[in-house]
Write a protein that holds these residues in place. Structure first.
Motif, PDB file in Angstrom:
ATOM      1  N   ALA A   1      -4.524   3.052   3.555  1.00  0.00           N
ATOM      2  CA  ALA A   1      -3.147   3.533   3.486  1.00  0.00           C
ATOM      3  C   ALA A   1      -3.051   4.983   3.944  1.00  0.00           C
ATOM      4  CB  ALA A   1      -2.609   3.383   2.068  1.00  0.00           C
ATOM      5  N   PHE A   2      -3.973   5.812   3.499  1.00  0.00           N
ATOM      6  CA  PHE A   2      -3.935   7.222   3.895  1.00  0.00           C
ATOM      7  C   PHE A   2      -4.285   7.399   5.364  1.00  0.00           C
ATOM      8  CE2 PHE A   2      -3.674   8.240  -0.588  1.00  0.00           C
ATOM      9  CZ  PHE A   2      -2.904   9.394  -0.578  1.00  0.00           C
TER      10      PHE A   2
ATOM     11  N   GLN B   1       0.841  -1.197   0.000  1.00  0.00           N
ATOM     12  CA  GLN B   1       0.000   0.000   0.000  1.00  0.00           C
ATOM     13  C   GLN B   1       0.874   1.244   0.000  1.00  0.00           C
ATOM     14  OE1 GLN B   1      -3.165  -0.018   2.895  1.00  0.00           O
ATOM     15  NE2 GLN B   1      -3.246  -2.254   2.913  1.00  0.00           N
ATOM     16  N   PHE B   2       0.358   2.304  -0.590  1.00  0.00           N
ATOM     17  CA  PHE B   2       1.144   3.529  -0.684  1.00  0.00           C
ATOM     18  C   PHE B   2       0.284   4.737  -0.350  1.00  0.00           C
ATOM     19  CE2 PHE B   2       2.611   7.328  -2.820  1.00  0.00           C
ATOM     20  CZ  PHE B   2       3.966   7.347  -2.526  1.00  0.00           C
ATOM     21  N   ALA B   3       0.827   5.604   0.492  1.00  0.00           N
ATOM     22  CA  ALA B   3       0.218   6.905   0.778  1.00  0.00           C
ATOM     23  C   ALA B   3       1.273   7.795   1.407  1.00  0.00           C
ATOM     24  CB  ALA B   3      -0.976   6.773   1.713  1.00  0.00           C
ATOM     25  N   GLU B   4       1.272   9.043   1.047  1.00  0.00           N
ATOM     26  CA  GLU B   4       2.188  10.011   1.642  1.00  0.00           C
ATOM     27  C   GLU B   4       1.393  11.255   2.022  1.00  0.00           C
ATOM     28  OE1 GLU B   4       5.913  12.805   0.220  1.00  0.00           O
ATOM     29  OE2 GLU B   4       5.851  10.725  -0.501  1.00  0.00           O
TER      30      GLU B   4
ATOM     31  N   ASP C   1      -0.060  10.037  -3.998  1.00  0.00           N
ATOM     32  CA  ASP C   1      -0.794   8.777  -4.079  1.00  0.00           C
ATOM     33  C   ASP C   1      -0.278   7.962  -5.246  1.00  0.00           C
ATOM     34  OD1 ASP C   1      -3.557   9.031  -6.250  1.00  0.00           O
ATOM     35  OD2 ASP C   1      -2.025  10.579  -6.041  1.00  0.00           O
ATOM     36  N   HIS C   2      -0.713   6.715  -5.329  1.00  0.00           N
ATOM     37  CA  HIS C   2      -0.334   5.804  -6.399  1.00  0.00           C
ATOM     38  C   HIS C   2      -1.621   5.312  -7.056  1.00  0.00           C
ATOM     39  CE1 HIS C   2       1.093   2.107  -8.373  1.00  0.00           C
ATOM     40  NE2 HIS C   2       2.290   2.681  -8.366  1.00  0.00           N
ATOM     41  N   PRO C   3      -1.669   5.271  -8.380  1.00  0.00           N
ATOM     42  CA  PRO C   3      -2.919   4.894  -9.059  1.00  0.00           C
ATOM     43  C   PRO C   3      -3.405   3.486  -8.733  1.00  0.00           C
ATOM     44  CG  PRO C   3      -1.072   5.015 -10.606  1.00  0.00           C
ATOM     45  CD  PRO C   3      -0.605   5.625  -9.338  1.00  0.00           C
TER      46      PRO C   3
END
Length: 212
Positions: A99-100, A1-4, A90-92
């Protein structure tokens, strides 16, 4: 998972008018805010350029509130500040609400630990009725409990009416102490007043007890 997520934490004054306080002059890029007066907390959306997609912003606020409730000191909730979301990525494929939410919680935890946070303790208002010749002893006893007298009046019956404030943690056993000072003639009521910063020795004691 990806979130920044990129967050900014700002202390809030005790008494504020949300409609006049939360402005673009004070919060650059302000789009919206949610203010909770019971804990003096605000989540402020200052995202520009779509760096955090709109569908994920509620998840960021949830993550912030998760950390708010969990706290960073001994499990006590936090209050008295605003959290502004002003940037992120974010990542598509790999980005989602979970994740966020997690990213926001971890981010706020890291920020607050670096910001020298303070432990707050509840302070109560005491209304004490006692004979006038006991006022000095009552004042000395309250001083030893980190309390302070804010006013003294005389009632129609000739008794003294004392208004004071003291930390709630210091009032344990006060009924017995007041009875001893006044020979059983003293009465008091108390109600919650506000929170104040706990002194270093109290903070240390509470945190050590939590570790145990």
């Amino acid at each position: 998972q990806f979130a920044e997520v990129h967050l900014r934490v700002t202390p809030l004054p005790d008494d504020l008018d949300p409609e006049t306080y939360f402005t673009r002059e004070r919060f650059e890029g302000l789009r919206s805010f949610h203010y909770d007066p019971t804990i003096r907390f605000a989540f402020v959306d200052c995202v520009s350029g779509g760096s955090v997609p709109n569908q994920f912003i509620p998840a960021v606020e949830k993550g912030v509130r998760d950390r708010l409730e969990q706290g960073i000191f001994a499990g006590y909730p936090m209050q008295g500040f605003a959290v502004s979301l002003f940037f992120g990525k974010d990542h598509p494929v790999d980005s989602n609400e979970t994740a966020f939410r997690m990213a926001a919680s971890h981010c706020l935890d890291e920020i607050c630990r670096k910001a020298n946070p303070a432990l707050l303790e509840p302070v109560v208002h005491l209304s004490i009725t006692a004979p006038g010749d006991c006022v000095g002893d009552i004042s000395s006893d309250l001083s030893g409990r980190r309390g302070r007298i804010e006013g003294i009046d005389t009632t129609d019956t000739g008794m003294s009416q004392i208004d004071a404030r003291a930390p709630l943690s210091e009032i344990s056993g006060y009924a017995r102490a007041l009875s001893g000072i006044t020979g059983g003639q003293g009465l008091y009521t108390l109600e919650f007043s506000h929170y104040e910063m706990a002194p270093p020795q109290v903070m240390h004691r509470v945190l050590e007890a939590a570790k145990g």
